[in-house]
Design a protein around this motif. Sequence first.
Motif, PDB file in Angstrom:
ATOM      1  N   VAL A   1       0.806  -1.224   0.000  1.00  0.00           N
ATOM      2  CA  VAL A   1       0.000   0.000   0.000  1.00  0.00           C
ATOM      3  C   VAL A   1       0.837   1.270   0.000  1.00  0.00           C
ATOM      4  CG1 VAL A   1      -1.957  -1.154   1.078  1.00  0.00           C
ATOM      5  CG2 VAL A   1      -0.270  -0.007   2.524  1.00  0.00           C
ATOM      6  N   HIS A   2       2.130   1.161   0.326  1.00  0.00           N
ATOM      7  CA  HIS A   2       2.953   2.361   0.332  1.00  0.00           C
ATOM      8  C   HIS A   2       3.911   2.439  -0.848  1.00  0.00           C
ATOM      9  CE1 HIS A   2       1.510   2.588   4.516  1.00  0.00           C
ATOM     10  NE2 HIS A   2       1.565   3.870   4.259  1.00  0.00           N
ATOM     11  N   ALA A   3       3.869   1.464  -1.715  1.00  0.00           N
ATOM     12  CA  ALA A   3       4.715   1.516  -2.905  1.00  0.00           C
ATOM     13  C   ALA A   3       4.478   2.774  -3.753  1.00  0.00           C
ATOM     14  CB  ALA A   3       4.511   0.265  -3.750  1.00  0.00           C
TER      15      ALA A   3
ATOM     16  N   ARG B   1      10.761   7.993  -9.608  1.00  0.00           N
ATOM     17  CA  ARG B   1      10.007   7.383 -10.699  1.00  0.00           C
ATOM     18  C   ARG B   1       8.567   7.241 -10.254  1.00  0.00           C
ATOM     19  NH1 ARG B   1      10.411   6.524 -16.177  1.00  0.00           N
ATOM     20  NH2 ARG B   1       8.623   5.245 -16.699  1.00  0.00           N
ATOM     21  N   PRO B   2       7.594   7.729 -11.008  1.00  0.00           N
ATOM     22  CA  PRO B   2       6.207   7.712 -10.534  1.00  0.00           C
ATOM     23  C   PRO B   2       5.610   6.316 -10.495  1.00  0.00           C
ATOM     24  CG  PRO B   2       6.293   8.453 -12.812  1.00  0.00           C
ATOM     25  CD  PRO B   2       7.717   8.351 -12.345  1.00  0.00           C
ATOM     26  N   LEU B   3       4.768   6.101  -9.527  1.00  0.00           N
ATOM     27  CA  LEU B   3       3.910   4.911  -9.482  1.00  0.00           C
ATOM     28  C   LEU B   3       2.500   5.391  -9.143  1.00  0.00           C
ATOM     29  CD1 LEU B   3       3.220   1.974  -9.567  1.00  0.00           C
ATOM     30  CD2 LEU B   3       4.139   1.699  -7.260  1.00  0.00           C
ATOM     31  N   PRO B   4       1.748   5.845 -10.156  1.00  0.00           N
ATOM     32  CA  PRO B   4       0.424   6.394  -9.885  1.00  0.00           C
ATOM     33  C   PRO B   4      -0.515   5.329  -9.320  1.00  0.00           C
ATOM     34  CG  PRO B   4       1.182   6.941 -12.107  1.00  0.00           C
ATOM     35  CD  PRO B   4       2.100   5.900 -11.581  1.00  0.00           C
ATOM     36  N   TYR B   5      -1.381   5.767  -8.431  1.00  0.00           N
ATOM     37  CA  TYR B   5      -2.375   4.848  -7.884  1.00  0.00           C
ATOM     38  C   TYR B   5      -3.385   4.464  -8.967  1.00  0.00           C
ATOM     39  CZ  TYR B   5      -6.783   3.456  -5.813  1.00  0.00           C
ATOM     40  OH  TYR B   5      -7.957   2.783  -5.552  1.00  0.00           O
TER      41      TYR B   5
ATOM     42  N   PHE C   1       1.559  -8.127  -7.730  1.00  0.00           N
ATOM     43  CA  PHE C   1       1.735  -6.732  -7.334  1.00  0.00           C
ATOM     44  C   PHE C   1       2.951  -6.127  -8.023  1.00  0.00           C
ATOM     45  CE2 PHE C   1       3.765  -3.489  -4.803  1.00  0.00           C
ATOM     46  CZ  PHE C   1       2.745  -2.564  -4.711  1.00  0.00           C
ATOM     47  N   VAL C   2       4.053  -6.862  -8.061  1.00  0.00           N
ATOM     48  CA  VAL C   2       5.250  -6.369  -8.734  1.00  0.00           C
ATOM     49  C   VAL C   2       4.937  -6.075 -10.198  1.00  0.00           C
ATOM     50  CG1 VAL C   2       7.592  -6.960  -9.469  1.00  0.00           C
ATOM     51  CG2 VAL C   2       6.826  -7.540  -7.150  1.00  0.00           C
ATOM     52  N   GLY C   3       4.206  -6.974 -10.836  1.00  0.00           N
ATOM     53  CA  GLY C   3       3.835  -6.754 -12.230  1.00  0.00           C
ATOM     54  C   GLY C   3       2.969  -5.518 -12.405  1.00  0.00           C
TER      55      GLY C   3
ATOM     56  N   LEU D   1       5.107  -2.376 -12.008  1.00  0.00           N
ATOM     57  CA  LEU D   1       5.955  -2.103 -13.169  1.00  0.00           C
ATOM     58  C   LEU D   1       5.141  -1.515 -14.322  1.00  0.00           C
ATOM     59  CD1 LEU D   1       8.286  -5.243 -13.204  1.00  0.00           C
ATOM     60  CD2 LEU D   1       8.942  -2.889 -12.703  1.00  0.00           C
ATOM     61  N   VAL D   2       3.976  -2.105 -14.589  1.00  0.00           N
ATOM     62  CA  VAL D   2       3.141  -1.626 -15.694  1.00  0.00           C
ATOM     63  C   VAL D   2       2.676  -0.200 -15.437  1.00  0.00           C
ATOM     64  CG1 VAL D   2       0.933  -1.944 -16.869  1.00  0.00           C
ATOM     65  CG2 VAL D   2       2.403  -3.913 -16.423  1.00  0.00           C
ATOM     66  N   LEU D   3       2.202   0.081 -14.222  1.00  0.00           N
ATOM     67  CA  LEU D   3       1.725   1.425 -13.902  1.00  0.00           C
ATOM     68  C   LEU D   3       2.851   2.443 -13.967  1.00  0.00           C
ATOM     69  CD1 LEU D   3      -0.685   0.687 -10.918  1.00  0.00           C
ATOM     70  CD2 LEU D   3      -1.317   1.461 -13.211  1.00  0.00           C
ATOM     71  N   SER D   4       4.033   2.060 -13.504  1.00  0.00           N
ATOM     72  CA  SER D   4       5.156   2.985 -13.509  1.00  0.00           C
ATOM     73  C   SER D   4       5.598   3.330 -14.925  1.00  0.00           C
ATOM     74  CB  SER D   4       6.323   2.382 -12.733  1.00  0.00           C
ATOM     75  OG  SER D   4       7.423   3.262 -12.712  1.00  0.00           O
ATOM     76  N   LEU D   5       5.525   2.355 -15.829  1.00  0.00           N
ATOM     77  CA  LEU D   5       5.956   2.594 -17.204  1.00  0.00           C
ATOM     78  C   LEU D   5       4.856   3.201 -18.069  1.00  0.00           C
ATOM     79  CD1 LEU D   5       7.916  -0.722 -17.803  1.00  0.00           C
ATOM     80  CD2 LEU D   5       8.885   1.542 -17.353  1.00  0.00           C
ATOM     81  N   TRP D   6       3.609   2.856 -17.739  1.00  0.00           N
ATOM     82  CA  TRP D   6       2.489   3.266 -18.588  1.00  0.00           C
ATOM     83  C   TRP D   6       1.960   4.641 -18.221  1.00  0.00           C
ATOM     84  CZ3 TRP D   6      -3.121   2.339 -17.275  1.00  0.00           C
ATOM     85  CH2 TRP D   6      -3.965   2.735 -18.320  1.00  0.00           C
ATOM     86  N   ARG D   7       1.812   4.879 -16.938  1.00  0.00           N
ATOM     87  CA  ARG D   7       1.268   6.153 -16.482  1.00  0.00           C
ATOM     88  C   ARG D   7       2.403   7.087 -16.130  1.00  0.00           C
ATOM     89  NH1 ARG D   7      -3.762   5.532 -14.001  1.00  0.00           N
ATOM     90  NH2 ARG D   7      -3.677   7.758 -13.542  1.00  0.00           N
ATOM     91  N   ARG D   8       2.681   8.026 -16.974  1.00  0.00           N
ATOM     92  CA  ARG D   8       3.811   8.927 -16.741  1.00  0.00           C
ATOM     93  C   ARG D   8       3.363  10.173 -15.988  1.00  0.00           C
ATOM     94  NH1 ARG D   8       8.353   7.623 -19.302  1.00  0.00           N
ATOM     95  NH2 ARG D   8       8.270   6.022 -20.907  1.00  0.00           N
TER      96      ARG D   8
END
Length: 378
Positions: free
Chosen positions: A287-289, A299-303, A348-350, A353-360
Amino acid sequence: MSRPPGVPVRWRLPVLAAAAAALLTGLYAGLLLLGVPVPAPAAPVAEVHGPVLVFGFVGTLIALERAVALGARWALLAPACSGAGALVLVATGPGPVGQVLLMTASVLLLGGYRALWRRGPGVALLAQGCGAFAWYAATLLWLAGFAIAEIVPWLAVFVVATIAGERLELTHVAPRHRHAERWFLAALAALVAGATAASLWPAAGAHLFGAGLLALTAWLAGNDVARRTVRARALPRYVAVGLLAGYGWLALAGLLWAGAGATLDGPRYDATLHAVFLGFTMSMIFVHAPVILPAVLRRPLPYHRVLYAPLALLHLSLLVRVVLGDAAGWRQVWRGAGVTNVVAVLAFVGCALVLSLWRRAPASRPGPGPARVAAVAP
């Protein structure tokens, strides 16, 4: 006074890579312990499953964040040593080289907390220092010949005290009882005393440790702002749901220790350990990632609400593992639920990674104290 030069992002990446390797190998070792028919490596990886995940993964993340918060390049030696120690344990199995590296990491982390204490002492920082001391005590006892099962209370103190200290900082944004910090210190003292007693007099000490764990859990559940933010939306609610579910698992572990006493193997051992290190600790990381990644790597990790899927899978599969596997003794169900625990973490790791790369989305700028592994609520 000049500001410290800070820790360059390019220096953080190898450390984070070591933490990721510790996570993957620790999960692989978990599959071996579950009896899943996967290829067995030459080194006895299953024997270091716990330390690799707790110190090599979680410890490296915490120490890395502390190094970033301190802004001192020497502090990066702590997560570097813990990551390297985990890799050595994976490659060779239990041995003094990996153990000494993990112990060195705890000493360096204590040094980082000392530097932070000079900037601004407080009860919350004291609790985090207790967590680093528990890391040191666990590795010292391990080097002295104690079995991993015998030092589990110290591993639990490391993650619980560190996370509790971080959450204590957050209660300043919510109304609290004027003696809340005193009760917090009393519960923390009971927890550390219980871990000490569990090492000296295992039969009686485990009950005291469980009581201390219950006391600290009650304080967290009663004072955490998550009780209010669970009614919010988006990221605040997601964080609150994970926190409250984690406190539930921590309470279960406290009840098992306080009521049934010490255990070194078997179903109760499995249930107690995974309640702390999966249900509580891994839930905190989930929940805190979205706050950790921008603060540590810029590096962003959007919710996104898809993050609820691995979180729910983690808690539901752990519930099946404990109730039907450990308590009811359904071996096949226990094994299947354990494999699903691993799938939840990898999912969760997957997703991350997808959110970090996809949602800029723009990365959040860390404030005076960047987000901790289990610290900052929205």
